[in-house]
Design an enzyme around this catalytic site. Structure first.
Site, short mmCIF file in Angstrom:
data_model
loop_
_atom_site.label_atom_id
_atom_site.label_comp_id
_atom_site.label_asym_id
_atom_site.label_seq_id
_atom_site.Cartn_x
_atom_site.Cartn_y
_atom_site.Cartn_z
N LYS A 1 6.76 -1.78 0.74
CA LYS A 1 7.14 -2.36 -0.28
C LYS A 1 8.78 -2.76 0.01
O LYS A 1 9.64 -2.20 0.80
CB LYS A 1 7.42 -1.55 -1.48
CG LYS A 1 6.72 -0.77 -1.94
CD LYS A 1 6.84 0.18 -3.22
CE LYS A 1 5.25 0.36 -3.97
NZ LYS A 1 3.86 1.42 -3.35
N HIS B 1 9.09 0.31 -6.08
CA HIS B 1 10.53 -0.95 -5.62
C HIS B 1 11.89 -0.41 -6.24
O HIS B 1 12.20 -1.11 -5.69
CB HIS B 1 9.55 -2.30 -5.92
CG HIS B 1 8.65 -3.25 -5.46
ND1 HIS B 1 6.92 -2.69 -6.02
CD2 HIS B 1 8.64 -3.94 -4.83
CE1 HIS B 1 6.31 -3.11 -5.24
NE2 HIS B 1 7.27 -4.17 -4.47
N SER C 1 5.61 -6.69 -7.15
CA SER C 1 5.54 -5.51 -7.89
C SER C 1 5.75 -5.29 -9.45
O SER C 1 5.68 -6.70 -9.98
CB SER C 1 7.69 -5.13 -7.84
OG SER C 1 8.43 -4.67 -8.56
#
Length: 143
Positions: A44, A71, A112
């Protein structure tokens, strides 16, 4: 008359001090690395706008790591570090990075759930400043 003349001088001193402080903060902002990502793997990432507190000077940075399950875990580390430098942060979105060191390839994709999709084109431009000898691509694919 003297007090009238002295007022601008005081203003100039304050303005000069403010300018020096602003330049120092802009210099501190310039020292923040544009990119900090893991050297290998798929993980991420977030795109963060870092801004001098109470100022207009800002820059966007990319942060990504395999150690982040979500995230917001990345942002929870970046934000206090930037605040300690006198900066403010805003997450502009996130996604994933696939980093293949041996092949010198980076792929940016996804989004995200918490922050929405980062502008991958901006993220790629930041990545190119650090990984200039890499093939770097992006897509709106989620996988």
């Amino acid at each position: 008359m003297l007090s009238v003349l002295s007022r601008p001088l005081i203003s100039l001193r304050v303005c000069g001090s403010f300018r020096k402080a602003t330049l120092a903060m802009a210099d501190a902002l310039a020292k923040i690395p544009d990119v900090e990502i893991d050297p290998e793997g798929t993980f991420k990432y977030i795109l963060v706008r870092v801004k001098v507190k109470d100022g207009d000077v800002h820059k966007d940075i990319v942060r990504g790591t395999k150690s982040a399950e979500y995230h917001n875990h990345i942002f929870e580390k970046v934000n206090p570090a930037m605040e300690a430098l006198g900066m403010e942060c805003k997450c502009l979105g996130g996604g994933k990075i696939e980093h293949k060191t041996q092949e010198k390839k980076i792929r940016v994709f996804g989004e995200s759930t918490a922050f929405g999709k980062a502008d991958h084109a901006v993220s790629v431009e930041k990545l190119k400043t650090v990984f200039s000898d890499y093939e770097i691509t992006w897509s709106d694919d989620k996988k």
